[in-house]
Design a protein around this motif. Structure first.
Motif, mmCIF file in Angstrom:
data_model
loop_
_atom_site.group_PDB
_atom_site.id
_atom_site.type_symbol
_atom_site.label_atom_id
_atom_site.label_comp_id
_atom_site.label_asym_id
_atom_site.label_seq_id
_atom_site.Cartn_x
_atom_site.Cartn_y
_atom_site.Cartn_z
ATOM 1 N N MET A 119 0.848 -1.177 0.000
ATOM 2 C CA MET A 119 0.000 0.000 0.000
ATOM 3 C C MET A 119 0.891 1.236 0.000
ATOM 4 O O MET A 119 1.945 1.240 0.616
ATOM 5 C CB MET A 119 -0.882 0.005 1.258
ATOM 6 N N PRO A 120 0.490 2.272 -0.689
ATOM 7 C CA PRO A 120 1.290 3.496 -0.669
ATOM 8 C C PRO A 120 1.303 4.114 0.721
ATOM 9 O O PRO A 120 0.394 3.914 1.520
ATOM 10 C CB PRO A 120 0.596 4.418 -1.663
ATOM 11 N N LEU A 121 2.364 4.841 0.984
ATOM 12 C CA LEU A 121 2.500 5.518 2.266
ATOM 13 C C LEU A 121 2.174 6.991 2.051
ATOM 14 O O LEU A 121 2.839 7.670 1.275
ATOM 15 C CB LEU A 121 3.927 5.363 2.789
ATOM 16 N N TYR A 122 1.155 7.448 2.721
ATOM 17 C CA TYR A 122 0.776 8.855 2.631
ATOM 18 C C TYR A 122 1.153 9.528 3.937
ATOM 19 O O TYR A 122 0.783 9.068 5.011
ATOM 20 C CB TYR A 122 -0.731 9.021 2.386
ATOM 21 N N GLN A 182 11.000 9.118 -1.246
ATOM 22 C CA GLN A 182 10.847 7.695 -0.938
ATOM 23 C C GLN A 182 12.150 7.132 -0.384
ATOM 24 O O GLN A 182 12.153 6.428 0.623
ATOM 25 C CB GLN A 182 10.438 6.925 -2.196
ATOM 26 N N ASP A 183 13.273 7.456 -1.034
ATOM 27 C CA ASP A 183 14.561 6.967 -0.557
ATOM 28 C C ASP A 183 14.935 7.586 0.789
ATOM 29 O O ASP A 183 15.562 6.932 1.627
ATOM 30 C CB ASP A 183 15.658 7.227 -1.591
ATOM 31 N N ALA A 184 14.547 8.823 1.015
ATOM 32 C CA ALA A 184 14.814 9.468 2.302
ATOM 33 C C ALA A 184 14.057 8.764 3.423
ATOM 34 O O ALA A 184 14.602 8.546 4.505
ATOM 35 C CB ALA A 184 14.432 10.947 2.243
ATOM 36 N N VAL A 185 12.808 8.401 3.170
ATOM 37 C CA VAL A 185 12.028 7.662 4.174
ATOM 38 C C VAL A 185 12.681 6.313 4.422
ATOM 39 O O VAL A 185 12.864 5.896 5.577
ATOM 40 C CB VAL A 185 10.556 7.492 3.735
ATOM 41 N N VAL A 193 10.958 14.976 5.876
ATOM 42 C CA VAL A 193 11.329 14.065 4.798
ATOM 43 C C VAL A 193 11.898 14.852 3.622
ATOM 44 O O VAL A 193 12.925 14.489 3.046
ATOM 45 C CB VAL A 193 10.128 13.202 4.355
ATOM 46 N N ALA A 194 11.258 15.949 3.264
ATOM 47 C CA ALA A 194 11.731 16.777 2.151
ATOM 48 C C ALA A 194 13.116 17.355 2.449
ATOM 49 O O ALA A 194 13.980 17.391 1.566
ATOM 50 C CB ALA A 194 10.734 17.897 1.872
ATOM 51 N N ARG A 195 13.325 17.790 3.695
ATOM 52 C CA ARG A 195 14.633 18.352 4.068
ATOM 53 C C ARG A 195 15.731 17.291 4.002
ATOM 54 O O ARG A 195 16.828 17.549 3.504
ATOM 55 C CB ARG A 195 14.554 18.955 5.467
ATOM 56 N N LEU A 196 15.436 16.084 4.494
ATOM 57 C CA LEU A 196 16.417 14.997 4.430
ATOM 58 C C LEU A 196 16.711 14.619 2.984
ATOM 59 O O LEU A 196 17.871 14.424 2.609
ATOM 60 C CB LEU A 196 15.922 13.776 5.209
#
Length: 82
Positions: A4-7, A29-32, A17-20
């Motif tokens: 299932m997609p992760l929202y 996705q790779d940061a998560v 997540v965007a900052r990382l």
């Protein structure tokens, strides 16, 4: 297995997540994935070394003792008496 997609509905988490991702030059996705893997590794290492070694020894037991001694003659035989 159906994935299932992760929202991420929390703006603060999405921002982290965007900052990382930007810092590391990754996709979100790779940061998560990177962050979750790092936390799993940290959690695994939080298990005391004694317990980790005990689990390793239980999974890979030593062979039974032979009763023989590892003396000079034994080691000389291993090395071909060099």
């Amino acid at each position: 297995m159906t994935l299932m997609p992760l929202y991420i509905k929390d703006d603060a988490t999405a921002d982290l997540v965007a900052r990382l991702a930007k810092l590391r030059g990754l996709t979100k996705q790779d940061a998560v994935r990177l962050a979750v893997q790092a936390e799993l590794d940290r959690a695994r290492e939080a298990i005391p070394l004694r317990e980790r070694v005990a689990a390793l020894r239980a999974a890979h037991p030593l062979p039974p003792q032979t009763g023989e001694t590892a003396d000079k003659e034994f080691f000389d035989d291993l090395s071909g008496e060099l």
